[in-house]
Design a protein around this motif. Structure first.
Motif, PDB file in Angstrom:
ATOM      1  N   UNK A 120       2.493   7.224   1.973  1.00 21.05           N
ATOM      2  CA  UNK A 120       2.849   8.636   1.853  1.00 21.05           C
ATOM      3  C   UNK A 120       2.238   9.487   2.966  1.00 21.05           C
ATOM      4  N   UNK A 121       1.151   9.044   3.557  1.00 17.83           N
ATOM      5  CA  UNK A 121       0.518   9.818   4.628  1.00 17.83           C
ATOM      6  C   UNK A 121       0.904   9.336   6.024  1.00 17.83           C
ATOM      7  N   UNK A 122       1.781   8.373   6.092  1.00 19.98           N
ATOM      8  CA  UNK A 122       2.157   7.759   7.364  1.00 19.98           C
ATOM      9  C   UNK A 122       3.588   8.122   7.749  1.00 19.98           C
ATOM     10  N   UNK A 123       3.848   8.126   9.033  1.00 15.32           N
ATOM     11  CA  UNK A 123       5.215   8.288   9.493  1.00 15.32           C
ATOM     12  C   UNK A 123       6.035   7.051   9.126  1.00 15.32           C
ATOM     13  N   UNK A 124       7.282   7.289   8.743  1.00 16.74           N
ATOM     14  CA  UNK A 124       8.204   6.194   8.475  1.00 16.74           C
ATOM     15  C   UNK A 124       9.463   6.443   9.277  1.00 16.74           C
ATOM     16  N   UNK A 125      10.076   5.395   9.741  1.00 14.13           N
ATOM     17  CA  UNK A 125      11.226   5.616  10.601  1.00 14.13           C
ATOM     18  C   UNK A 125      12.144   4.416  10.725  1.00 14.13           C
ATOM     19  N   UNK A 126      13.139   4.607  11.576  1.00 13.02           N
ATOM     20  CA  UNK A 126      14.137   3.577  11.846  1.00 13.02           C
ATOM     21  C   UNK A 126      14.312   3.403  13.354  1.00 13.02           C
ATOM     22  N   UNK A 127      14.446   2.163  13.740  1.00  3.20           N
ATOM     23  CA  UNK A 127      14.792   1.791  15.097  1.00  3.20           C
ATOM     24  C   UNK A 127      16.013   0.879  15.035  1.00  3.20           C
ATOM     25  N   UNK A 128      16.613   0.659  16.171  1.00  6.05           N
ATOM     26  CA  UNK A 128      17.723  -0.295  16.214  1.00  6.05           C
ATOM     27  C   UNK A 128      17.688  -1.077  17.527  1.00  6.05           C
TER      28      UNK A 128
ATOM     29  N   UNK B 250       0.863  -1.171   0.000  1.00 12.09           N
ATOM     30  CA  UNK B 250       0.000   0.000   0.000  1.00 12.09           C
ATOM     31  C   UNK B 250       0.904   1.226   0.000  1.00 12.09           C
ATOM     32  N   UNK B 251       0.316   2.382  -0.218  1.00 13.35           N
ATOM     33  CA  UNK B 251       1.066   3.622  -0.148  1.00 13.35           C
ATOM     34  C   UNK B 251       1.140   4.106   1.290  1.00 13.35           C
TER      35      UNK B 251
ATOM     36  N   UNK C 206      11.045   9.050   0.129  1.00 12.83           N
ATOM     37  CA  UNK C 206      10.570   9.306  -1.226  1.00 12.83           C
ATOM     38  C   UNK C 206       9.178   8.704  -1.302  1.00 12.83           C
ATOM     39  N   UNK C 207       8.175   9.535  -1.171  1.00 11.49           N
ATOM     40  CA  UNK C 207       6.799   9.030  -1.129  1.00 11.49           C
ATOM     41  C   UNK C 207       6.380   8.388  -2.443  1.00 11.49           C
TER      42      UNK C 207
END
Length: 125
Positions: free
Chosen positions: A30-38, A27-28, A73-74
Motif C-alpha cells: 500500500x505504501x509502494x508504487x505499483x505499475x505496468x510495463x510491456x 506483504x502489503x 486497491x490497497x
C-alpha cells in the motif's frame, strides 16, 4: 516471499478493450508504487502506467495516455489496467511491477523491485 500474478490477457480486435489485473502477495504494498510495463518482440521493456501510494496519483506513458487507466486497491493489494481503443502496436507481454516508496514515479524498469510473470495481450488489426 513476494509474488505478483497478472491475469486478463488475450486476443482482442483493434478498437476493443481489455482489462488486466495483478494481485500481489507476500506483504502489503500500500505504501509502494505499483505499475505496468510491456515488452514487444524485439523491443525494450516500456513503461505503461503507474500509481503512486497516494490515491489518485497516476502516470502514463505517452503512447497510452487517454486510452489506458490504472487503478489500485490497497486493501486487496491489487492493481488494474483498463485498456481502451486498443491498437495493434499495443501487442506485447504486459508485466505488473512494484516499485519503491517514491514521491516521484520512476519509469526505468531497472528501478522497479518486483515483477510478475507477464501476460500476453495481442491486438489484431
Amino acid at each position: 516471499q513476494v509474488h505478483l500474478v497478472e491475469s486478463g490477457g488475450g486476443l482482442v480486435q483493434a478498437g476493443g478493450s481489455q482489462a488486466l489485473s495483478c494481485v500481489a502477495s507476500g506483504r502489503s504494498f500500500s505504501s509502494f508504487a505499483m505499475g505496468w510495463f510491456r515488452e514487444a518482440p524485439g523491443k525494450e521493456r516500456e513503461f505503461v502506467a503507474a500509481a503512486s501510494r497516494n490515491p489518485g496519483n497516476t502516470y502514463y506513458g505517452d503512447s497510452v495516455k487517454g486510452r489506458f487507466t490504472i487503478s489500485r486497491d490497497n486493501a486487496k493489494n491489487t492493481v488494474h489496467l483498463q485498456m481502451n481503443n486498443l491498437k495493434p502496436e499495443d501487442t506485447a507481454v504486459y508485466y505488473c511491477a512494484v516499485g519503491g516508496l517514491w514521491t516521484t514515479i520512476r519509469t526505468e524498469p531497472n528501478e522497479w523491485n518486483y515483477w510478475g510473470q507477464g501476460t500476453q495481450v495481442t491486438v489484431s488489426s
